[in-house]
Design a protein around this motif. Structure first.
Motif, PDB file in Angstrom:
ATOM      1  N   LEU A  26      20.999  59.960  11.257  1.00  0.00           N
ATOM      2  CA  LEU A  26      21.738  59.900  12.510  1.00  0.00           C
ATOM      3  C   LEU A  26      21.754  58.438  12.963  1.00  0.00           C
ATOM      4  O   LEU A  26      20.702  57.873  13.268  1.00  0.00           O
ATOM      5  CB  LEU A  26      21.084  60.781  13.574  1.00  0.00           C
ATOM      6  N   GLU A 201      25.549  64.242  16.593  1.00  0.00           N
ATOM      7  CA  GLU A 201      24.601  63.441  17.347  1.00  0.00           C
ATOM      8  C   GLU A 201      25.130  63.166  18.753  1.00  0.00           C
ATOM      9  O   GLU A 201      26.317  62.924  18.954  1.00  0.00           O
ATOM     10  CB  GLU A 201      24.337  62.115  16.634  1.00  0.00           C
ATOM     11  N   THR A 230      28.523  63.082  12.386  1.00  0.00           N
ATOM     12  CA  THR A 230      27.925  62.038  11.553  1.00  0.00           C
ATOM     13  C   THR A 230      27.962  62.488  10.098  1.00  0.00           C
ATOM     14  O   THR A 230      28.077  63.683   9.798  1.00  0.00           O
ATOM     15  CB  THR A 230      26.469  61.762  11.953  1.00  0.00           C
ATOM     16  N   HIS A 232      25.908  61.329   6.249  1.00  0.00           N
ATOM     17  CA  HIS A 232      24.884  60.491   5.623  1.00  0.00           C
ATOM     18  C   HIS A 232      24.877  60.735   4.128  1.00  0.00           C
ATOM     19  O   HIS A 232      24.839  61.889   3.667  1.00  0.00           O
ATOM     20  CB  HIS A 232      23.507  60.818   6.206  1.00  0.00           C
ATOM     21  N   SER A 241      25.121  55.638   6.430  1.00  0.00           N
ATOM     22  CA  SER A 241      25.365  56.604   7.494  1.00  0.00           C
ATOM     23  C   SER A 241      26.538  56.135   8.347  1.00  0.00           C
ATOM     24  O   SER A 241      26.738  54.927   8.546  1.00  0.00           O
ATOM     25  CB  SER A 241      24.128  56.774   8.381  1.00  0.00           C
ATOM     26  N   GLY A 243      28.718  57.375  12.082  1.00  0.00           N
ATOM     27  CA  GLY A 243      28.918  58.262  13.223  1.00  0.00           C
ATOM     28  C   GLY A 243      30.140  57.824  14.002  1.00  0.00           C
ATOM     29  O   GLY A 243      30.357  56.626  14.222  1.00  0.00           O
ATOM     30  N   TYR A 245      31.897  58.737  17.692  1.00  0.00           N
ATOM     31  CA  TYR A 245      31.497  59.419  18.922  1.00  0.00           C
ATOM     32  C   TYR A 245      32.587  59.319  19.990  1.00  0.00           C
ATOM     33  O   TYR A 245      33.160  58.244  20.208  1.00  0.00           O
ATOM     34  CB  TYR A 245      30.209  58.791  19.474  1.00  0.00           C
TER      35      TYR A 245
END
Length: 273
Positions: A26, A201, A230, A232, A241, A243, A245
């Motif tokens: 994360l 996340e 996310t 990974h 990784s 993410g 958002y």
């Protein structure tokens, strides 16, 4: 992009696992695990959020432009023991400027330690502690985290109880002030394979006690909430990784001067040395 992700998933499923570093599944949430004694890892962070700047064009033409703001960090980690990890960062920023483009600058250094309690699964919730000193161009700050984690089969929950105390413009008495930052994070990953873990996340950030000189400062300092998917990939000594958002406070176009856009993207690449 879909084809690239599909190829990476297939590669992750067929590449056998080898001795691993300490990946961060994360992007905003530190995991419980630490490097083994004597191991070294380099982690490269990239943050991006699209914001608005003045175009500088004549009246009658578009008055605002979209421009990405970036924060780039290079972190070198070292396993002092199997339970104690030390790290050093360099921080760079690229802030948007009117007319388009950005102004890149070196922002400073960070130094931190992460301390793991017991072994995984020995406590009801896996526990670690994190402390960091930030020496940036306009502030000194101390950052603390309580790191929590728990595995439920293939489901992995992680959370960081994260606070900061900032001493801003400490060399300039006329504009010197302290503030307090709350930055909690939490999320889940699902282990499709040891080398591929999608997840979700949440992270938030708010500044309290800052010296606010405008309504823009007030908006920037209020508590902001972000949530997103996310992904990974872990190839042993190399991992990545990502993410993406959504800004839960406001997904519309920000006003000029706002530091949070409608989305925030963080990418993180780790290489075990």
């Amino acid at each position: 992009m879909k084809t690239i992700i599909k190829c990476m998933v297939i590669a992750s499923a067929v590449i056998p696992g080898v001795a691993r570093a300490t990946p961060v599944p994360l992007p905003f949430t530190y995991p419980y695990e630490t490097l083994a004694k004597g191991e070294v890892e380099d982690e490269l962070y990239g943050d991006m959020t699209p914001v608005r700047v003045n175009s500088g064009l004549p009246a009658g033409q578009t008055q605002h432009l979209w421009e990405p703001a970036y924060v780039l960090q290079n972190e070198i980690e070292f396993g002092l023991t199997d339970h104690v990890e030390l790290a050093w960062y360099q921080v760079f920023e690229a802030n948007p400027v009117d007319g388009g483009g950005n102004l890149a600058q070196f922002d400073g250094f960070k130094f931190r330690g992460r301390f793991r309690v017991a072994e995984e699964g020995e406590l009801p919730v896996d526990l670690a502690f994190y402390v960091e000193l930030e020496t940036l161009h306009d502030e000194l700050s101390l950052e603390e985290k309580v790191i929590l984690a728990k595995r439920f089969g293939r489901l992995h929950w992680m959370a960081n109880l994260w606070i900061e105390e900032e001493d801003n413009r400490y060399l300039d008495p006329a504009v010197h002030y302290f503030d307090f930052v709350a930055n909690p994070t939490t999320g889940f990953t699902w282990e499709v394979a040891p080398s591929f873990q999608p997840g979700i996340e949440y992270w938030g950030r708010g500044v309290f006690g800052a010296r606010e000189s405008s309504s823009t400062d007030t908006v920037n300092d209020r508590f902001h909430n972000f949530l997103g998917p996310t992904v990974h990939f872990d190839w042993g000594k190399l991992w990545w990784s990502l993410g993406v958002y959504a800004n839960l406070n406001d997904v519309s176009a920000p006003q000029v001067g706002y530091v949070y856009g409608p989305i925030w993207v963080r990418t993180l690449l780790g290489i075990n040395l």
